[in-house]
Design an enzyme around this catalytic site. Structure first.
Site, short mmCIF file in Angstrom:
data_model
loop_
_atom_site.label_atom_id
_atom_site.label_comp_id
_atom_site.label_asym_id
_atom_site.label_seq_id
_atom_site.Cartn_x
_atom_site.Cartn_y
_atom_site.Cartn_z
N HIS A 55 22.67 -35.77 -25.65
CA HIS A 55 23.75 -34.79 -25.69
C HIS A 55 23.22 -33.36 -25.81
O HIS A 55 23.79 -32.43 -25.25
CB HIS A 55 24.70 -35.10 -26.85
CG HIS A 55 24.00 -35.21 -28.17
ND1 HIS A 55 23.19 -36.30 -28.48
CD2 HIS A 55 23.93 -34.38 -29.24
CE1 HIS A 55 22.69 -36.14 -29.71
NE2 HIS A 55 23.12 -34.97 -30.18
N GLY A 98 17.45 -31.65 -27.33
CA GLY A 98 17.59 -30.35 -27.99
C GLY A 98 16.29 -29.56 -27.94
O GLY A 98 16.26 -28.39 -27.54
N THR A 99 15.21 -30.20 -28.34
CA THR A 99 13.90 -29.55 -28.36
C THR A 99 12.96 -30.04 -27.27
O THR A 99 11.98 -29.36 -26.96
CB THR A 99 13.20 -29.84 -29.70
OG1 THR A 99 13.11 -31.28 -29.84
CG2 THR A 99 13.98 -29.25 -30.88
N GLY A 100 13.16 -31.24 -26.78
CA GLY A 100 12.21 -31.92 -25.90
C GLY A 100 11.23 -32.77 -26.68
O GLY A 100 10.50 -33.59 -26.10
N GLY A 104 11.71 -35.14 -29.27
CA GLY A 104 12.04 -36.56 -29.42
C GLY A 104 11.84 -37.31 -28.11
O GLY A 104 11.32 -38.44 -28.09
N HIS A 145 -4.63 -30.68 -16.08
CA HIS A 145 -5.60 -31.21 -17.06
C HIS A 145 -5.21 -32.58 -17.61
O HIS A 145 -6.09 -33.38 -17.91
CB HIS A 145 -5.74 -30.24 -18.24
CG HIS A 145 -6.43 -28.97 -17.88
ND1 HIS A 145 -6.91 -28.09 -18.82
CD2 HIS A 145 -6.71 -28.41 -16.67
CE1 HIS A 145 -7.47 -27.04 -18.23
NE2 HIS A 145 -7.35 -27.21 -16.92
N ASN A 146 -3.91 -32.81 -17.80
CA ASN A 146 -3.47 -34.02 -18.50
C ASN A 146 -2.84 -35.06 -17.59
O ASN A 146 -2.49 -36.15 -18.05
CB ASN A 146 -2.47 -33.65 -19.62
CG ASN A 146 -2.96 -32.51 -20.49
OD1 ASN A 146 -2.38 -31.42 -20.48
ND2 ASN A 146 -4.05 -32.73 -21.21
N ARG A 204 -11.31 -37.71 -19.42
CA ARG A 204 -10.52 -37.48 -20.63
C ARG A 204 -9.20 -38.24 -20.58
O ARG A 204 -8.75 -38.82 -21.57
CB ARG A 204 -10.28 -35.98 -20.81
CG ARG A 204 -11.58 -35.24 -21.07
CD ARG A 204 -11.45 -33.75 -20.90
NE ARG A 204 -12.76 -33.12 -21.04
CZ ARG A 204 -13.03 -31.87 -20.70
NH1 ARG A 204 -12.08 -31.10 -20.19
NH2 ARG A 204 -14.25 -31.39 -20.86
C1 RB5 Z 1 19.86 -34.08 -31.37
O1 RB5 Z 1 20.59 -33.36 -32.31
C2 RB5 Z 1 18.41 -33.65 -31.40
O2 RB5 Z 1 17.77 -34.17 -32.53
C3 RB5 Z 1 17.71 -34.13 -30.15
O3 RB5 Z 1 18.36 -33.59 -29.03
C4 RB5 Z 1 16.26 -33.73 -29.98
O4 RB5 Z 1 16.07 -32.37 -30.17
C5 RB5 Z 1 15.30 -34.57 -30.70
O5 RB5 Z 1 14.07 -34.38 -30.61
#
Ligand code: RB5
Length: 146
Positions: free
Chosen positions: A9, A66-68, A70, A98-99, A136
């Site tokens: 989401h 949200g952050t990438g 997870g 490189h990776n 590597r």
């Molecule tokens: C969801 O709230 C958030 O935790 C998810 O999108 C993500 O950022 C997790 O790494």
């Protein structure tokens, strides 16, 4: 290229925009969800994208949360996956050169969509350099067997 895409989401809104962007460029994109902003669990969407890449069904994967973070952690649990959480275009180039990253994970909440499009441009157009990096990457993949 055949691209598997997915989000939770937190990445849904940008995933929709990025899927259209990739399709406009002629990529063959398979969307593994999610399909709304209703709260879901990111591993449920990282898994099908990672499996599609690991099986060769897709050439690479794009995951947005949200952050990438997870998404990178979850996708990286699938054998054969090298998932890079990328927040700037030059890191996308280096993740390929490189990776040999085969999945890129993006932040839908902290990185603007224009930057994420630039990241995808770099990721999809850059080849692995091989050479010293080959050794590597092979050592990294051996860690799957520990
Ligand atoms: C969801 O709230 C958030 O935790 C998810 O999108 C993500 O950022 C997790 O790494």
């Amino acid at each position: 290229m055949k691209v598997a895409i997915g989000s939770d989401h937190g990445g849904f809104a940008q995933k929709e925009q990025l899927r259209s962007y990739l399709e406009e460029q002629g990529h063959d994109v398979v969307d593994h969800g999610c399909f709304s902003e209703e709260s879901v669990d990111y591993p449920d969407y990282a898994a099908p994208v990672a499996r599609a890449v690991a099986s060769g069904e897709a050439d690479c994967g794009v995951l947005v949360c949200g952050t990438g973070i997870g998404m990178a952690l979850a996708a990286g649990k699938v054998a054969g996956i090298r998932a890079a959480n990328v927040t700037r275009p030059d890191f996308a180039r280096l993740a390929r050169e490189h990776n040999d990253a085969n999945v890129v994970t993006l932040s839908g909440r902290f990185v603007d969509v224009g930057t994420n499009k630039d990241i995808l441009d770099e990721f999809l157009s850059t080849d692995f350099l091989g050479g010293r990096h080959e050794v590597r990457v092979a050592k990294m993949m051996e860690l799957e067997h520990l």
